[in-house]
Design a protein around this motif. Structure first.
Motif, PDB file in Angstrom:
ATOM      1  N   PRO A   9       1.190  -1.128   0.076  1.00 40.87           N
ATOM      2  CA  PRO A   9      -0.057   0.151   0.285  1.00 40.87           C
ATOM      3  C   PRO A   9       0.919   1.142  -0.256  1.00 40.87           C
ATOM      4  O   PRO A   9       1.966   1.101   0.616  1.00 40.87           O
ATOM      5  CB  PRO A   9      -0.946   0.050   1.249  1.00 40.87           C
ATOM      6  CG  PRO A   9      -0.982  -1.760   1.500  1.00 40.87           C
ATOM      7  CD  PRO A   9       0.273  -2.376   1.534  1.00 40.87           C
ATOM      8  N   THR A 132      -6.237  -2.726  -2.078  1.00 45.08           N
ATOM      9  CA  THR A 132      -6.262  -2.848  -1.544  1.00 45.08           C
ATOM     10  C   THR A 132      -7.483  -2.968  -0.873  1.00 45.08           C
ATOM     11  O   THR A 132      -8.670  -2.258  -1.607  1.00 45.08           O
ATOM     12  CB  THR A 132      -5.990  -2.127   0.142  1.00 45.08           C
ATOM     13  OG1 THR A 132      -6.490  -0.160  -0.574  1.00 45.08           O
ATOM     14  CG2 THR A 132      -4.327  -1.315   0.073  1.00 45.08           C
ATOM     15  N   SER A 273      -0.821  -6.523   0.052  1.00 46.64           N
ATOM     16  CA  SER A 273      -1.965  -6.238   0.158  1.00 46.64           C
ATOM     17  C   SER A 273      -2.833  -7.119  -0.714  1.00 46.64           C
ATOM     18  O   SER A 273      -1.786  -8.222  -1.268  1.00 46.64           O
ATOM     19  CB  SER A 273      -1.964  -4.654  -1.194  1.00 46.64           C
ATOM     20  OG  SER A 273      -1.723  -5.156  -2.410  1.00 46.64           O
ATOM     21  N   THR A 275      -6.840  -8.295  -1.657  1.00 46.52           N
ATOM     22  CA  THR A 275      -8.816  -7.761  -1.513  1.00 46.52           C
ATOM     23  C   THR A 275      -9.515  -8.610  -1.711  1.00 46.52           C
ATOM     24  O   THR A 275     -11.139  -8.537  -1.857  1.00 46.52           O
ATOM     25  CB  THR A 275      -8.765  -7.189  -2.868  1.00 46.52           C
ATOM     26  OG1 THR A 275      -9.204  -7.863  -4.434  1.00 46.52           O
ATOM     27  CG2 THR A 275      -8.196  -5.332  -3.347  1.00 46.52           C
TER      28      THR A 275
END
Length: 355
Positions: A9, A132, A273, A275
């Motif tokens: 990030p 993210t 990161s 998702t």
């Protein structure tokens, strides 16, 4: 040099300043564009560098009216084969007329006198790279699901491209592709080996014993995941980016990597990161089913490809950890990378055993 296909990030774009960013002289770039693409630029150029954990450098340049993107290798000494601008420019040039959304390439410069390294210029595509869970979550479950399934559909479009028809018939060596990949990452592991890593040699050996037979070769992206795409205002893939690892090879390696990134890690404060845990995100099984239904390919061996992705990422993370122990990394989060390696190894072993 191996590219690190990870996202840490970070801000997307550095704030514009009066000084040009390292590696790009706006005046020299303007002179080159005026010679090669007269009329493209109508005023002095300014530039900003885009962040995001990429090994090649990406800049947005503007004359106050139009915007373009410049890609060049990292600063300092690099291996040309690892940061080949001509190769990157070639693949997006070949894919631009197809159904695969890529930025339009505008000009390639191999004269290192201009910016100190080869580079190319392409169109600026508006869109959002979701790196993210915090960035993706505001879309909500329905939009998140549609966006990720759309990513699968775009992957199917990529693998449907006939390499010969678009001039990429010699873009790689598909024969023996998986064996070479496995040996390559095994060598990389040996180069970064500085501590005991229970299970990693077992995983490597098991992958070698169970090597699947590859389907017909296709253009593979090599690092296909959500944050290497720009989503437009309708949550559709507006452009696939970062083609530096692309080649001709086994298309299921792309699907295996995308599947791996779709497994929730449940690791709070992880520097890597993901998702996958966002509400609405399709499960790995749903992604595989979508790809199989739309591509017609046999995905029965996908567990091998996903386990290989876990292995490859474990090796990359271990390499980062090794450089951290030598004091060769700069920035936050690197002190926690080493703790992730056993997690990736375990996921790889479990995936292969359950396949």
């Amino acid at each position: 040099m191996l590219r690190t296909p990870l996202s840490f990030p970070s801000p997307e774009v550095r704030t514009m300043s009066s000084a040009p960013p390292p590696g790009l002289d706006p005046e020299r770039l303007r002179g080159f564009l005026d010679r090669e693409r007269p009329g493209l630029v109508s005023g002095p150029l300014s530039a900003r560098i885009i962040e995001g954990g990429r090994s090649n450098l990406t800049y947005v340049v503007t004359d106050g009216t139009g915007q373009w993107v410049v890609r060049r290798p990292p600063l300092g000494h690099v291996l040309a084969t690892a940061h080949d601008m001509k190769r990157e420019h070639r693949v997006i040039s070949a894919l631009h007329p197809t159904a695969v959304p890529v930025p339009e390439p505008l000009v390639l410069c191999q004269d290192e006198e201009v910016l100190g390294a080869p580079f190319y210029v392409m169109e600026f595509v508006a869109g959002t790279p979701y790196r993210t869970a915090e960035q993706l979550a505001p879309l909500g479950p329905e939009r998140t699901r549609a966006a990720v399934l759309g990513l699968v559909d775009t992957l199917v479009d990529l693998h449907a491209v006939d390499p010969e028809a678009v001039g990429l018939g010699d873009f790689g060596r598909p024969d023996g592709f998986l064996d070479r990949q496995l040996r390559r990452w095994g060598k990389q592991l040996d180069a970064s080996r500085s501590r005991d890593l229970p299970g990693i040699d077992e995983l490597h050996a098991a992958l070698g014993r169970e090597l699947p037979r590859s389907p017909a070769p296709a253009v593979v992206h090599g690092d296909y995941r959500l944050d290497n795409a720009l989503l437009d205002e309708d949550d559709r893939v507006g452009a696939v980016l970062d083609w530096e690892m692309s080649t001709l090879g086994d298309p299921l390696t792309d699907l295996g990597l995308l599947t791996m990134y779709s497994v929730p890690l449940d690791l709070p404060h992880s520097p890597v990161s993901t998702t996958a845990a966002v509400p609405g995100h399709p499960t790995p099984a749903e992604l595989i089913e979508r790809y199989a239904a739309r591509s017609g390919r046999d995905t029965s061996a996908i567990s091998w490809y996903t386990a290989f992705a876990w292995f490859k990422l474990a090796v990359i993370l271990e390499g980062i950890h090794y450089r951290y122990t030598l004091g060769q990394t700069v920035g936050a989060g690197f002190d926690r990378i080493g703790d992730l390696v056993p997690v990736f190894i375990e996921h790889g072993l479990t995936t292969l055993q359950e396949g």
